[in-house]
Design a protein around this motif. Sequence first.
Motif, PDB file in Angstrom:
ATOM      1  N   UNK A   6      28.502  45.313  42.298  1.00  0.00           N
ATOM      2  CA  UNK A   6      28.642  44.095  42.121  1.00  0.00           C
ATOM      3  C   UNK A   6      29.990  43.595  42.666  1.00  0.00           C
ATOM      4  N   UNK A   7      30.963  44.381  43.029  1.00  0.00           N
ATOM      5  CA  UNK A   7      32.434  44.170  43.580  1.00  0.00           C
ATOM      6  C   UNK A   7      31.932  43.760  45.058  1.00  0.00           C
ATOM      7  N   UNK A   8      30.792  44.576  45.846  1.00  0.00           N
ATOM      8  CA  UNK A   8      30.499  44.260  47.163  1.00  0.00           C
ATOM      9  C   UNK A   8      30.061  42.974  47.247  1.00  0.00           C
ATOM     10  N   UNK A   9      29.084  42.245  46.341  1.00  0.00           N
ATOM     11  CA  UNK A   9      28.470  41.255  46.452  1.00  0.00           C
ATOM     12  C   UNK A   9      29.113  40.005  46.195  1.00  0.00           C
ATOM     13  N   UNK A  10      30.289  39.942  45.738  1.00  0.00           N
ATOM     14  CA  UNK A  10      31.280  38.819  45.407  1.00  0.00           C
ATOM     15  C   UNK A  10      31.299  38.630  43.971  1.00  0.00           C
TER      16      UNK A  10
END
Length: 61
Positions: A6-10
């Motif tokens: 989730x952190x990597x996707x925005x």
Amino acid sequence: MIRKFCEERGPSPLLKQVQAIWLDYKYENWRLYCFADEASAQAFLDRFPGEMFDPKRDRED
């Protein structure tokens, strides 16, 4: 793994805990990850097991 994904996707999805009550009175606890768009939700499902949930279609009022 989910948090990192989730952190990597925005923007992080909204997380909700719900309890499903079935007609046979069986209870299940579910964790819903609510994404802003369907593409993000589909990317999540491609990586992690689960089911697509549409609140307008999949719940009783």
